[in-house]
Scaffold this active site. Structure first.
Site, mmCIF file in Angstrom:
data_model
loop_
_atom_site.group_PDB
_atom_site.id
_atom_site.type_symbol
_atom_site.label_atom_id
_atom_site.label_comp_id
_atom_site.label_asym_id
_atom_site.label_seq_id
_atom_site.Cartn_x
_atom_site.Cartn_y
_atom_site.Cartn_z
ATOM 1 N N GLN A 125 0.863 -1.188 0.000
ATOM 2 C CA GLN A 125 0.000 0.000 0.000
ATOM 3 C C GLN A 125 0.898 1.236 0.000
ATOM 4 O O GLN A 125 1.696 1.416 0.920
ATOM 5 C CB GLN A 125 -0.867 -0.020 1.260
ATOM 6 C CG GLN A 125 -1.825 1.135 1.374
ATOM 7 C CD GLN A 125 -2.458 1.179 2.766
ATOM 8 O OE1 GLN A 125 -1.851 0.753 3.730
ATOM 9 N NE2 GLN A 125 -3.657 1.694 2.857
ATOM 10 N N SER A 128 1.019 6.682 2.314
ATOM 11 C CA SER A 128 1.668 7.710 3.131
ATOM 12 C C SER A 128 2.814 8.363 2.384
ATOM 13 O O SER A 128 3.514 7.727 1.598
ATOM 14 C CB SER A 128 2.214 7.094 4.415
ATOM 15 O OG SER A 128 1.182 6.471 5.121
ATOM 16 N N SER A 160 4.475 -0.911 3.980
ATOM 17 C CA SER A 160 4.774 -2.208 4.597
ATOM 18 C C SER A 160 5.044 -3.259 3.531
ATOM 19 O O SER A 160 4.285 -3.372 2.562
ATOM 20 C CB SER A 160 3.594 -2.698 5.440
ATOM 21 O OG SER A 160 3.373 -1.841 6.516
ATOM 22 N N GLU A 244 -9.537 -1.311 5.991
ATOM 23 C CA GLU A 244 -8.287 -1.356 6.737
ATOM 24 C C GLU A 244 -8.526 -1.189 8.236
ATOM 25 O O GLU A 244 -7.887 -1.824 9.052
ATOM 26 C CB GLU A 244 -7.348 -0.256 6.225
ATOM 27 C CG GLU A 244 -5.993 -0.269 6.904
ATOM 28 C CD GLU A 244 -4.984 0.632 6.241
ATOM 29 O OE1 GLU A 244 -5.390 1.527 5.490
ATOM 30 O OE2 GLU A 244 -3.780 0.423 6.480
ATOM 31 N N ASN A 363 -4.895 6.609 16.227
ATOM 32 C CA ASN A 363 -6.088 6.536 17.075
ATOM 33 C C ASN A 363 -6.635 7.918 17.435
ATOM 34 O O ASN A 363 -7.837 8.067 17.673
ATOM 35 C CB ASN A 363 -5.781 5.721 18.329
ATOM 36 C CG ASN A 363 -5.788 4.232 18.019
ATOM 37 O OD1 ASN A 363 -5.848 3.837 16.845
ATOM 38 N ND2 ASN A 363 -5.731 3.402 19.052
ATOM 39 N N GLU A 364 -5.748 8.931 17.461
ATOM 40 C CA GLU A 364 -6.256 10.280 17.734
ATOM 41 C C GLU A 364 -7.264 10.666 16.643
ATOM 42 O O GLU A 364 -8.343 11.204 16.927
ATOM 43 C CB GLU A 364 -5.110 11.315 17.758
ATOM 44 C CG GLU A 364 -4.175 11.206 18.951
ATOM 45 C CD GLU A 364 -3.102 10.143 18.781
ATOM 46 O OE1 GLU A 364 -3.097 9.436 17.745
ATOM 47 O OE2 GLU A 364 -2.266 9.990 19.692
HETATM 48 C C1 LIG Z 1 3.611 -0.527 11.366
HETATM 49 C C2 LIG Z 1 3.184 0.509 10.356
HETATM 50 C C3 LIG Z 1 2.838 0.103 9.086
HETATM 51 C C4 LIG Z 1 2.471 1.042 8.125
HETATM 52 N N1 LIG Z 1 2.203 0.597 6.854
HETATM 53 C C5 LIG Z 1 1.869 1.497 5.908
HETATM 54 C C6 LIG Z 1 1.641 1.046 4.564
HETATM 55 O O1 LIG Z 1 1.742 -0.143 4.249
HETATM 56 N N2 LIG Z 1 1.335 1.966 3.629
HETATM 57 C C7 LIG Z 1 1.218 3.291 3.930
HETATM 58 O O2 LIG Z 1 0.908 4.054 3.027
HETATM 59 N N3 LIG Z 1 1.441 3.759 5.191
HETATM 60 C C8 LIG Z 1 1.767 2.887 6.183
HETATM 61 N N4 LIG Z 1 2.022 3.327 7.471
HETATM 62 C C9 LIG Z 1 1.970 4.762 7.765
HETATM 63 C C10 LIG Z 1 0.766 5.172 8.601
HETATM 64 O O3 LIG Z 1 -0.418 5.108 7.857
HETATM 65 C C11 LIG Z 1 1.053 6.588 9.143
HETATM 66 O O4 LIG Z 1 2.143 6.478 10.028
HETATM 67 C C12 LIG Z 1 -0.151 7.175 9.871
HETATM 68 O O5 LIG Z 1 -1.175 7.485 8.961
HETATM 69 C C13 LIG Z 1 0.241 8.455 10.651
HETATM 70 O O6 LIG Z 1 0.850 9.373 9.808
HETATM 71 P P1 LIG Z 1 2.248 10.039 10.188
HETATM 72 O O7 LIG Z 1 3.207 8.942 10.541
HETATM 73 O O8 LIG Z 1 2.604 10.957 9.070
HETATM 74 O O9 LIG Z 1 2.003 10.851 11.527
HETATM 75 P P2 LIG Z 1 1.360 12.305 11.647
HETATM 76 O O10 LIG Z 1 0.163 12.403 10.796
HETATM 77 O O11 LIG Z 1 2.445 13.302 11.462
HETATM 78 O O12 LIG Z 1 0.894 12.291 13.148
HETATM 79 C C14 LIG Z 1 1.798 12.508 14.249
HETATM 80 C C15 LIG Z 1 0.942 12.611 15.521
HETATM 81 O O13 LIG Z 1 0.084 13.771 15.446
HETATM 82 C C16 LIG Z 1 -1.269 13.389 15.636
HETATM 83 N N5 LIG Z 1 -2.169 14.177 14.805
HETATM 84 C C17 LIG Z 1 -1.969 14.502 13.501
HETATM 85 N N6 LIG Z 1 -3.038 15.228 13.060
HETATM 86 C C18 LIG Z 1 -3.898 15.354 14.113
HETATM 87 C C19 LIG Z 1 -5.188 15.959 14.280
HETATM 88 N N7 LIG Z 1 -5.805 16.605 13.295
HETATM 89 N N8 LIG Z 1 -5.785 15.861 15.491
HETATM 90 C C20 LIG Z 1 -5.192 15.184 16.507
HETATM 91 N N9 LIG Z 1 -3.977 14.594 16.402
HETATM 92 C C21 LIG Z 1 -3.339 14.666 15.225
HETATM 93 C C22 LIG Z 1 -1.328 11.939 15.185
HETATM 94 O O14 LIG Z 1 -2.428 11.263 15.709
HETATM 95 C C23 LIG Z 1 0.005 11.414 15.720
HETATM 96 O O15 LIG Z 1 -0.089 11.087 17.076
HETATM 97 C C24 LIG Z 1 2.405 2.422 8.455
HETATM 98 C C25 LIG Z 1 2.743 2.833 9.752
HETATM 99 C C26 LIG Z 1 3.138 1.900 10.685
HETATM 100 C C27 LIG Z 1 3.514 2.379 12.068
#
Ligand SMILES: Cc1cc2nc3c(=O)[nH]c(=O)nc-3n(C[C@H](O)[C@H](O)[C@H](O)COP(=O)(O)OP(=O)(O)OC[C@H]3O[C@@H](n4cnc5c(N)ncnc54)[C@H](O)[C@@H]3O)c2cc1C
Length: 383
Positions: A125, A128, A160, A244, A363-364
């Site tokens: 997928q 991100s 992933s 998902e 989860n947020e």
């Molecule tokens: C084990 C694992 C597997 C993954 N596999 C894939 C994959 O296969 N393909 C893929 O595309 N992606 C994948 N991801 C990425 C995943 O989808 C993102 O990490 C996730 O969507 C969070 O985005 P970010 O890491 O950019 O964090 P951010 O969006 O930068 O968030 C950082 C923190 O800020 C908080 N936050 C951000 N915006 C808000 C808001 N509006 N209100 C409250 N809190 C907020 C978030 O909740 C979090 O705690 C994977 C991640 C992990 C950990």
């Protein structure tokens, strides 16, 4: 209300249990986050497909058994209770597959689904991006129109299994003048070995290259690999996202099996066990059972034609991700420091469980969705 399984469902359970008892490898396969383990898990997917157990809820025409949601839940319970290997084909099977069944063309289904079901083509997928995780609609990678298709440009991250997978599906900005960020996006499928794709593995906490980042430099994708209509990718992606976050990614069977193993661990600790842990073991058992019963209720409603409530998959996601951490933390506390230091399934499972509140949407964000769509609370402040 009839709360019993039907004769057909009981027979389905027996068939699954018998097949798994005869085929689940006696020795666990190496981690699917390594090249060797990936190959072993791919072979397992093929084996499942030969038995027609790789995609039980899909139509028979694509290798499935036309199983109902309840039968699928039953299969998952048996699968996890049997200690069967993790599903390396999961991104394709539980995310892209259902999306193609709903939004794909007949040609795409015929071409893409059977090799996916057989584990011959493993999907990653690619959603991100470095600046687009929670706020997926802020993604910047582009799809530019060209003769017979599209040229992809940009960077994806945290994909992933992309280090070893064959193909990927992702969202791209195709209509830059669109008035809102989630408009003008297109959902496309592309080969990870296509010219212009660079796959750079990313190691996780334990050093295994579970993820990869993808660099796309004018990657050609034919029109045949657009899912849904160009510019309508957000709507298609939201259907993938509901899969998902909801049941399909993490079925209750995974947690009922883990809760049973936790109870066995508690018993094996005998008088050495910290008495206060008893409550946590009981809570984990209750949590797993509650998830199972809620899923049965949802399956019963679906069988009667009821649609899930808006935001229900977000609620499910928060529940299973927190339950997973509680289960594993309780087990590690029972084992004490030596259990953690020795590694093994509980320690490895705990490290992975910690990511549960992040992947599939943090989860947020899921709590915001539950508050707004399920509870009807006022819209929160956006960052
Ligand atoms: C084990 C694992 C597997 C993954 N596999 C894939 C994959 O296969 N393909 C893929 O595309 N992606 C994948 N991801 C990425 C995943 O989808 C993102 O990490 C996730 O969507 C969070 O985005 P970010 O890491 O950019 O964090 P951010 O969006 O930068 O968030 C950082 C923190 O800020 C908080 N936050 C951000 N915006 C808000 C808001 N509006 N209100 C409250 N809190 C907020 C978030 O909740 C979090 O705690 C994977 C991640 C992990 C950990």
């Amino acid at each position: 209300m009839d709360l019993d399984f039907t004769a057909e469902e009981r027979s389905f359970r027996r068939q699954a249990r018998d097949w798994l008892a005869a085929h689940v490898p006696a020795v666990p396969l190496p981690s699917l986050e390594t090249a060797e383990g990936f190959a072993a898990h791919r072979a397992w997917e093929r084996r499942l497909a030969v038995g027609r157990w790789s995609v039980v809820s899909w139509p028979a025409a694509y290798g499935g058994r036309d199983a109902t949601l309840l039968q699928w839940l039953v299969f998952e319970e048996e699968y996890h209770a049997a200690g069967a290997p993790g599903r390396v084909g999961q991104n394709g099977i539980s995310l892209l597959g259902p999306t193609l069944l709903e939004h794909g063309t007949q040609e795409q289904r015929d071409r893409v689904l059977p090799p996916m079901a057989r584990g011959e083509v493993i999907w990653a997928q690619a959603w991100s991006e470095p600046e687009a995780g929670s706020d997926l609609a802020s993604l910047r990678s582009t799809a530019t129109r060209t003769e017979g298709g599209w040229l992809l440009r940009g960077q994806k991250t945290w994909s992933s299994r992309a280090a070893f997978a064959d193909r990927a599906f992702g969202l791209f900005r195709s209509h830059p003048g669109a008035p809102r960020p989630h408009q003008g996006l297109t959902y496309l499928m592309f080969g990870l070995d296509a010219p212009g794709v660079t796959v750079r593995p990313l190691a996780r906490l334990d050093g295994k290259p579970a993820f990869a980042e993808l660099f796309l430099d004018d990657v050609f994708v034919p029109d045949a690999d657009v899912v849904g209509s160009p510019g309508d990718g957000w709507r298609v992606a939201m259907s993938t996202a509901a899969d998902e976050r909801g049941l399909t990614l993490r079925s209750p069977g995974r947690f009922t099996a883990a809760a049973r193993r936790l109870a066995a661990l508690w018993h094996s600790c005998g008088e050495d066990a910290d008495p206060s842990a008893a409550d946590r073991v009981a809570d984990a058992l209750i949590g797993a059972r509650a998830y199972q019963l809620a899923a049965y209720a949802g399956a019963a409603r679906a069988a009667e034609g009821g649609a899930p409530e808006a935001g229900a998959s977000s609620l499910t996601k928060v529940f299973w991700s927190e339950l997973d951490i509680a289960l594993h933390e309780t087990a590690l506390d029972l084992l004490g420091p030596p259990g953690e230091a020795a590694g093994g399934p509980w320690a490895e499972g705990w490290v992975f469980a910690l990511a549960g509140p992040v992947y599939a949407g943090t989860n947020e964000i899921q709590r915001d969705i539950v508050a707004e769509r399920l509870l009807g609370l006022p819209r929160g402040r956006r960052r």
